[in-house]
Scaffold this motif. Structure first.
Motif, PDB file in Angstrom:
ATOM      1  N   ALA A 161      -3.854  -0.202   2.047  1.00 50.94           N
ATOM      2  CA  ALA A 161      -4.351   0.420   0.823  1.00 50.94           C
ATOM      3  C   ALA A 161      -3.751   1.808   0.616  1.00 50.94           C
ATOM      4  N   TYR A 162      -3.872   2.668   1.611  1.00 48.07           N
ATOM      5  CA  TYR A 162      -3.370   4.031   1.454  1.00 48.07           C
ATOM      6  C   TYR A 162      -1.850   4.081   1.571  1.00 48.07           C
ATOM      7  N   THR A 164       0.124   1.652   0.485  1.00 45.28           N
ATOM      8  CA  THR A 164       0.547   1.200  -0.839  1.00 45.28           C
ATOM      9  C   THR A 164       0.378   2.311  -1.868  1.00 45.28           C
ATOM     10  N   ALA A 165      -0.765   3.002  -1.818  1.00 41.77           N
ATOM     11  CA  ALA A 165      -1.019   4.079  -2.769  1.00 41.77           C
ATOM     12  C   ALA A 165       0.006   5.202  -2.632  1.00 41.77           C
ATOM     13  N   VAL A 182      -5.049   5.419 -13.252  1.00 41.63           N
ATOM     14  CA  VAL A 182      -5.222   4.514 -12.116  1.00 41.63           C
ATOM     15  C   VAL A 182      -6.008   3.292 -12.578  1.00 41.63           C
ATOM     16  N   VAL A 189      -7.022   0.243  -2.832  1.00 44.09           N
ATOM     17  CA  VAL A 189      -5.829   0.962  -3.283  1.00 44.09           C
ATOM     18  C   VAL A 189      -6.201   1.948  -4.382  1.00 44.09           C
ATOM     19  N   GLY A 190      -7.078   1.532  -5.301  1.00 45.94           N
ATOM     20  CA  GLY A 190      -7.466   2.413  -6.392  1.00 45.94           C
ATOM     21  C   GLY A 190      -8.113   3.696  -5.910  1.00 45.94           C
ATOM     22  N   ALA A 192      -7.771   5.022  -2.996  1.00 50.41           N
ATOM     23  CA  ALA A 192      -6.736   5.787  -2.293  1.00 50.41           C
ATOM     24  C   ALA A 192      -5.854   6.536  -3.287  1.00 50.41           C
ATOM     25  N   LEU A 193      -5.485   5.879  -4.375  1.00 50.92           N
ATOM     26  CA  LEU A 193      -4.678   6.529  -5.410  1.00 50.92           C
ATOM     27  C   LEU A 193      -5.395   7.751  -5.978  1.00 50.92           C
ATOM     28  N   LEU A 247      -0.424   4.180 -12.486  1.00 55.86           N
ATOM     29  CA  LEU A 247      -0.454   3.595 -11.150  1.00 55.86           C
ATOM     30  C   LEU A 247      -1.303   2.336 -11.246  1.00 55.86           C
TER      31      LEU A 247
END
Length: 363
Positions: A161-162, A164-165, A182, A189-190, A192-193, A247
């Motif tokens: 997740a992080y 990918t972010a 976002v 992932v969201g 983390a973004l 993103l």
């Protein structure tokens, strides 16, 4: 410590639904030259677990083909990309000082040895992963985080997740003061973004809905767009000058709707297809405004090293939605698929793990 000869593991022997996950007893992997053996304390779930199990990735020549992340899977396969634990043994050529260290494993399999290599495979897909009590991994992909104040659950939430972010943010060249949108903001992932973009000084607009909106705000979003209403209208109202970077882990119709919202020279970064992989957009909005659509699959070794620095400093703190014991992996995946949670779902494979599971056991 003495390493047992066998371990419990959850693996799949074919593509299908949660019923193809089987708890079994298998041999503990022996670390080969250049590898470390990690006793797993926590393994986080990701959407890629569901897609790999279902065989939903398709192939370039056949988008509807049942396939793993980068091609046909070798069954049986132990799933799970995101591992936190302790090193208990090392293979030839690896420093013995790594034994006993608390670590996070970079799950990516890269196309080269360089710092900017591209991921072309994934632990839990192209090699066995962390739905087990032990896993082996190349020592160069095992990162020492012994000094991190984050919990094992939080550390396990970081890699996919992080990673990918951070890969999306780096490839999108997000700068301080820019406005970022976002999608899928309540997922792993969201969130983390949101956390990483906020830490970089960006203004964060996030798309979410219902009871998740407050949690998304708490994660750091400046404005939350309710996806149950007119999303484009809300974004235009919140960012009348436009968005610098999108993103996006949703894709589908959002790509065509989102490109006209970009400022001149804007970047739309895609790292998922929760809303569908078939995309159409007005190409004039792309070339007339010098916009870019960028694909981003996870992270590079450089990105992951930066992420581990953030972990050691606790500069990001993943939200854990729920924890489950290993033998409830199917139930955990069902909970993940429902998308009613905010944050990450984690399995705890070790002895002494809780006997319960589900959102009532959230950490």
């Amino acid at each position: 410590m003495r390493v047992p000869e066998t371990m419990r593991a959850v693996r799949i022997t074919a593509h299908g639904g949660p019923e193809v996950l089987e708890l079994t007893e298998v041999a503990v992997p022996a670390p080969h030259a250049g590898e470390a053996l990690v006793q797993i304390r926590a393994v986080a779930l990701n959407n890629t677990d569901l897609w790999t199990r279902d065989g939903a990735y398709g192939r370039p020549e056949d988008p509807e083909a049942r396939s793993g992340w980068r091609g046909p899977l070798d069954f049986p396969r132990i799933q799970g990309a995101d591992v936190a634990g302790r090193v208990v043994a090392v293979g030839a050529g690896v420093d013995d000082g790594l034994v006993g260290r608390r670590v996070v494993v970079d799950p990516a399999i890269y196309d080269s040895d360089g710092p900017d290599a591209n991921p072309v495979g994934l632990m839990g897909s192209e090699r066995d992963g962390g739905y087990a009590e032990y896993v082996s991994a190349p020592a160069e992909r095992v990162h020492d985080v012994t000094e991190s104040p984050l919990t094992d659950d939080q550390l396990a939430a970081l890699p996919t997740a992080y990673g990918t972010a951070l890969g999306m943010i780096e490839r999108g060249r997000l700068r301080e003061g820019e406005t970022v949108l976002v999608s899928g903001a309540s997922g792993g992932v969201g969130l983390a973004l949101i956390q990483i973009a906020r830490a970089r000084g960006a203004r964060v607009l996030a798309i979410s809905s219902g009871s998740k909106i407050d949690a998304v705000r708490e994660a750091g979003a400046h404005e939350v767009v309710d996806r149950r209403r007119d999303v484009v209208e809300q974004i235009r109202a919140a960012a009348p000058q436009g968005v610098d970077v999108g993103l996006d882990v949703v894709a589908g119709d959002l790509v065509g709707e989102g490109l006209p919202l970009l400022r001149e020279g804007g970047r739309w970064v895609v790292a998922g297809a929760l809303g569908g992989y078939g995309v159409s957009f007005d190409v004039r909005r792309l070339y007339l405004h010098n916009a870019q659509v960028i694909g981003s699959a996870m992270h590079t070794p450089t990105h992951f090293a930066l992420l581990m620095d953030l972990a050691r400093q606790a500069a990001v703190r993943p939200v854990i939605a729920a924890t489950f014991p290993l033998d409830q992996a199917a139930r955990a995946q069902e909970e993940l698929a429902r998308r009613n949670h905010v944050g990450k779902i984690v399995l705890r494979p070790r002895a002494g793990r809780p006997t319960g599971g589900g959102l009532e056991d959230a950490v």
